[in-house]
Design an enzyme around this catalytic site. Structure first.
Site, PDB file in Angstrom:
ATOM      1  N   ARG A  96       0.839  -1.206   0.000  1.00 17.48           N
ATOM      2  CA  ARG A  96       0.000   0.000   0.000  1.00 17.48           C
ATOM      3  C   ARG A  96       0.870   1.250   0.000  1.00 17.48           C
ATOM      4  O   ARG A  96       0.453   2.316   0.433  1.00 17.48           O
ATOM      5  CB  ARG A  96      -0.957   0.011   1.181  1.00 17.48           C
ATOM      6  N   ASP A 133      -6.631  -3.366   0.367  1.00 14.07           N
ATOM      7  CA  ASP A 133      -7.155  -2.320  -0.521  1.00 14.07           C
ATOM      8  C   ASP A 133      -6.099  -1.280  -0.894  1.00 14.07           C
ATOM      9  O   ASP A 133      -6.369  -0.346  -1.650  1.00 14.07           O
ATOM     10  CB  ASP A 133      -8.377  -1.635   0.121  1.00 14.07           C
ATOM     11  N   GLY A 134      -4.899  -1.403  -0.329  1.00 16.42           N
ATOM     12  CA  GLY A 134      -3.836  -0.452  -0.657  1.00 16.42           C
ATOM     13  C   GLY A 134      -4.008   0.906   0.006  1.00 16.42           C
ATOM     14  O   GLY A 134      -3.314   1.859  -0.346  1.00 16.42           O
ATOM     15  N   ARG A 187       6.159   9.646   4.087  1.00 13.80           N
ATOM     16  CA  ARG A 187       7.171   9.697   5.144  1.00 13.80           C
ATOM     17  C   ARG A 187       8.536  10.017   4.553  1.00 13.80           C
ATOM     18  O   ARG A 187       8.855   9.634   3.439  1.00 13.80           O
ATOM     19  CB  ARG A 187       7.205   8.381   5.928  1.00 13.80           C
ATOM     20  N   ASP A 262      10.484  -7.146   8.344  1.00 12.69           N
ATOM     21  CA  ASP A 262      10.206  -6.218   7.235  1.00 12.69           C
ATOM     22  C   ASP A 262       9.969  -4.803   7.745  1.00 12.69           C
ATOM     23  O   ASP A 262       9.867  -3.872   6.955  1.00 12.69           O
ATOM     24  CB  ASP A 262       8.999  -6.688   6.414  1.00 12.69           C
ATOM     25  N   ASN A 263       9.870  -4.653   9.065  1.00 12.81           N
ATOM     26  CA  ASN A 263       9.687  -3.324   9.636  1.00 12.81           C
ATOM     27  C   ASN A 263      10.970  -2.808  10.285  1.00 12.81           C
ATOM     28  O   ASN A 263      10.942  -1.799  10.981  1.00 12.81           O
ATOM     29  CB  ASN A 263       8.558  -3.328  10.676  1.00 12.81           C
ATOM     30  N   ASP A 272       7.322   2.837  10.355  1.00 11.25           N
ATOM     31  CA  ASP A 272       6.119   2.035  10.145  1.00 11.25           C
ATOM     32  C   ASP A 272       5.338   1.824  11.438  1.00 11.25           C
ATOM     33  O   ASP A 272       5.492   0.819  12.124  1.00 11.25           O
ATOM     34  CB  ASP A 272       6.453   0.696   9.473  1.00 11.25           C
TER      35      ASP A 272
HETATM   36  P1  AMP Z   1       2.678  -3.809   8.066  1.00  8.08           P
HETATM   37  O1  AMP Z   1       2.169  -4.719   9.134  1.00  8.08           O
HETATM   38  O2  AMP Z   1       1.989  -2.461   7.999  1.00  8.08           O
HETATM   39  O3  AMP Z   1       4.155  -3.647   8.121  1.00  8.08           O
HETATM   40  O4  AMP Z   1       2.317  -4.491   6.672  1.00  8.08           O
HETATM   41  C1  AMP Z   1       2.685  -5.806   6.342  1.00  8.08           C
HETATM   42  C2  AMP Z   1       2.404  -6.072   4.888  1.00  8.08           C
HETATM   43  O5  AMP Z   1       1.012  -5.928   4.603  1.00  8.08           O
HETATM   44  C3  AMP Z   1       3.117  -5.153   3.923  1.00  8.08           C
HETATM   45  O6  AMP Z   1       3.427  -5.887   2.784  1.00  8.08           O
HETATM   46  C4  AMP Z   1       2.050  -4.110   3.620  1.00  8.08           C
HETATM   47  O7  AMP Z   1       2.289  -3.461   2.395  1.00  8.08           O
HETATM   48  C5  AMP Z   1       0.800  -4.964   3.580  1.00  8.08           C
HETATM   49  N1  AMP Z   1      -0.413  -4.207   3.843  1.00  8.08           N
HETATM   50  C6  AMP Z   1      -0.828  -3.695   5.023  1.00  8.08           C
HETATM   51  N2  AMP Z   1      -2.017  -3.063   4.904  1.00  8.08           N
HETATM   52  C7  AMP Z   1      -2.383  -3.162   3.588  1.00  8.08           C
HETATM   53  C8  AMP Z   1      -3.498  -2.717   2.820  1.00  8.08           C
HETATM   54  N3  AMP Z   1      -4.507  -2.026   3.364  1.00  8.08           N
HETATM   55  N4  AMP Z   1      -3.520  -3.015   1.496  1.00  8.08           N
HETATM   56  C9  AMP Z   1      -2.514  -3.702   0.939  1.00  8.08           C
HETATM   57  N5  AMP Z   1      -1.451  -4.158   1.598  1.00  8.08           N
HETATM   58  C10 AMP Z   1      -1.367  -3.896   2.921  1.00  8.08           C
HETATM   59 MG    MG Z   2       5.560  -2.621   7.289  1.00  6.18          MG
END
Ligand code: AMP
Ligand code: MG
Length: 470
Positions: A96, A133-134, A187, A262-263, A272
């Site tokens: 996203r 949904d991105g 960011r 990944d964070n 993040d």
């Molecule tokens: P995060 O927990 O925010 O670090 O996200 C983990 C993974 O989920 C990453 O690949 C993000 O890009 C993906 N992701 C989180 N929220 C969404 C969303 N609403 N739509 C698409 N991908 C998402």
């Molecule tokens: Mg992340």
């Protein structure tokens, strides 16, 4: 000490171009029904020479993603994998968000300034969106402003929330009353090369690309010349920076919530922010994410969690370096952490460190005092700023009690280094960022579209940052 913004001209420098084919996919931003500017970072825009943009130009670049001059012609969704709560996930990546631009800041600490990224959150679907949904919720964006401002003021090396634009969509979420408002955030961060970026190359067995990526990070993000053993050189730097990161979370009383690999940025910069929280009292078991049922990323386990992620980086680097080469850097992590946590706690107390043994004793006494008394973390650091030169607040009888006896003895030997001249130190209470206040700031926006409390809070946080000298 984190770098403070230093004014500079706009200097585009899209270094990612050299490796982008193997590490990213070109993507396009979503077309949003509306773009309403809600926050532009007036502290950091001058550090990257974007302070002269009008609000219209700002919105065109950071809401509709018209390329910045001399920068990336098209946004790039970055590829990465990662361990999520210890389970390896090869299906993630920028789902996203994307890398929008790269530019240099005015930091005198690095000749020519640091190479920084403008990356997005909520800018639309990409090949890595999976079921998502991105999009980003407006509340998520507001929360990210509050986290980054507070952390920066408390001396944590963090990404900066550069822009927040409301986008006029209705989103469905299971962790917010829905439908809920949407936004796109930008960011400013010191790179987006995560531990998971390396894990992906290890899993796909791409050692040549990994060598190039090591060169990219060393040269562009650390401003180091790669030597004979670049993998070990990089790992050593990452160990130092991530140990400092873990230590700074403790001194800030902060729980990131999702310390997945990944964070974790290879520059050690915090970024993040999802389900983050500040810990009201010194409770090691305090967790931020409701889905972290095991407490894997609880307040007191963050150092362990970040160390575990760095071990995954070392394992990935085994594809291009021998284990014996990498081991010394990794083995030094706990020692880096111990030094960093003493420095960070002494920094927030505004006292000069006295050496390993004394500092460790002080930290242990603090740990006991804070756990037993459950005095608020912000209150404690506020009252003891300068080592008690500022008379501990008459308000809190805990300080006279048995729980604090060892701490009182230990800190008496320390010399205060912090100036208490700033008016902040005469306030009745410290600036905090506990969950009730976060929710209250959001409620004003959700219920009355009143942005006043958010902007007032950002001002108050920046004033505290001034008082702390960060
Ligand atoms: P995060 O927990 O925010 O670090 O996200 C983990 C993974 O989920 C990453 O690949 C993000 O890009 C993906 N992701 C989180 N929220 C969404 C969303 N609403 N739509 C698409 N991908 C998402
Ligand atoms: Mg992340």
């Amino acid at each position: 000490m984190p770098i403070t913004p230093q004014a500079a001209a706009y200097r585009p420098d899209p270094r990612i171009e050299s490796i982008r084919d193997r590490l990213s996919d070109p993507v396009a931003a979503a077309a949003f029904p509306k773009t309403i500017l809600r926050f532009r970072n007036r502290r950091w825009d001058k550090a990257v020479g974007l302070d002269s943009l009008s609000d219209e130009q700002w919105t065109a670049h950071f809401g509709r993603f018209e390329p910045l001059p001399g920068n990336l012609p098209q946004p790039l969704a970055l590829r990465y994998h990662g361990h999520q709560f210890r389970h390896y996930n090869p299906d993630i990546g920028d789902g996203r968000g994307f890398l929008f631009a790269q530019l240099r800041d005015g930091a005198a600490e690095q000749p020519g300034g640091r190479l920084l990224d403008l990356g997005t959150k909520g800018s639309g679907r990409t090949p890595y969106s999976r079921f998502g949904d991105g999009r980003l919720t407006l509340k998520g964006g507001v929360r990210e402003i509050l986290a980054t401002e507070m952390l920066e003021a408390l001396g944590v090396e963090t990404s900066k929330t550069f822009s927040l634009i409301e986008t006029g969509e209705a989103l469905q979420r299971n962790d917010e009353p829905s439908p809920t408002r949407s936004a796109v955030m930008v960011r400013l961060s010191h790179g987006h090369i995560r531990i998971g970026t390396f894990q992906r190359l290890a899993t796909l067995n791409e050692p040549d690309t990994m060598r190039d990526l090591i060169g990219y990070v060393l040269t562009n993000l650390y401003a180091e010349t790669p030597g004979d053993a670049p993998a070990a050189q990089l790992l050593d730097l990452v160990c130092r920076r991530t140990a400092a990161l873990a230590a700074s979370y403790m001194a800030a009383g902060f729980v990131h919530g999702v310390l997945n690999s990944d964070n974790i940025n290879t520059t050690g910069e915090s970024f993040d922010y999802g389900p983050w929280r500040f810990n009201p009292t010194w409770n090691p078991d305090f967790t931020a994410a409701y889905f972290d049922q095991q407490g894997l990323y609880a307040f007191g386990r963050q150092a362990q969690a970040i160390h575990w992620d760095v071990v995954q980086l070392a394992l990935s680097l085994r594809h291009v370096a021998a284990a014996e080469e990498l081991a010394p850097a990794l083995d030094a992590w706990p020692a880096h952490y111990e030094r960093a946590v003493a420095a960070a706690i002494c920094g927030r107390l505004g006292i000069a460190p006295r050496g390993e043994e004394a500092d460790l004793a002080l930290l242990q006494a603090m740990d006991v005092a804070l756990q037993r008394s459950q005095v608020g973390i912000d209150r404690f650091f506020f009252d003891w700023r300068g080592g008690g030169r500022r008379a501990p607040s008459p308000a809190d009888p805990h300080y006279e009690a048995e729980d604090f006896a060892d701490f009182r003895t230990a800190i008496a030997a320390y010399r205060g280094t912090a100036s208490l001249d700033h008016g902040y130190w005469r306030d009745a209470a410290p600036c905090s960022m506990l969950i009730d206040e976060v929710e209250a700031i959001w409620s004003a926006i959700a219920e009355a579209d009143d942005w006043g409390p958010l902007y007032a809070k950002v001002d108050a946080i920046r004033r505290m940052g001034e008082a702390l000298g960060s």
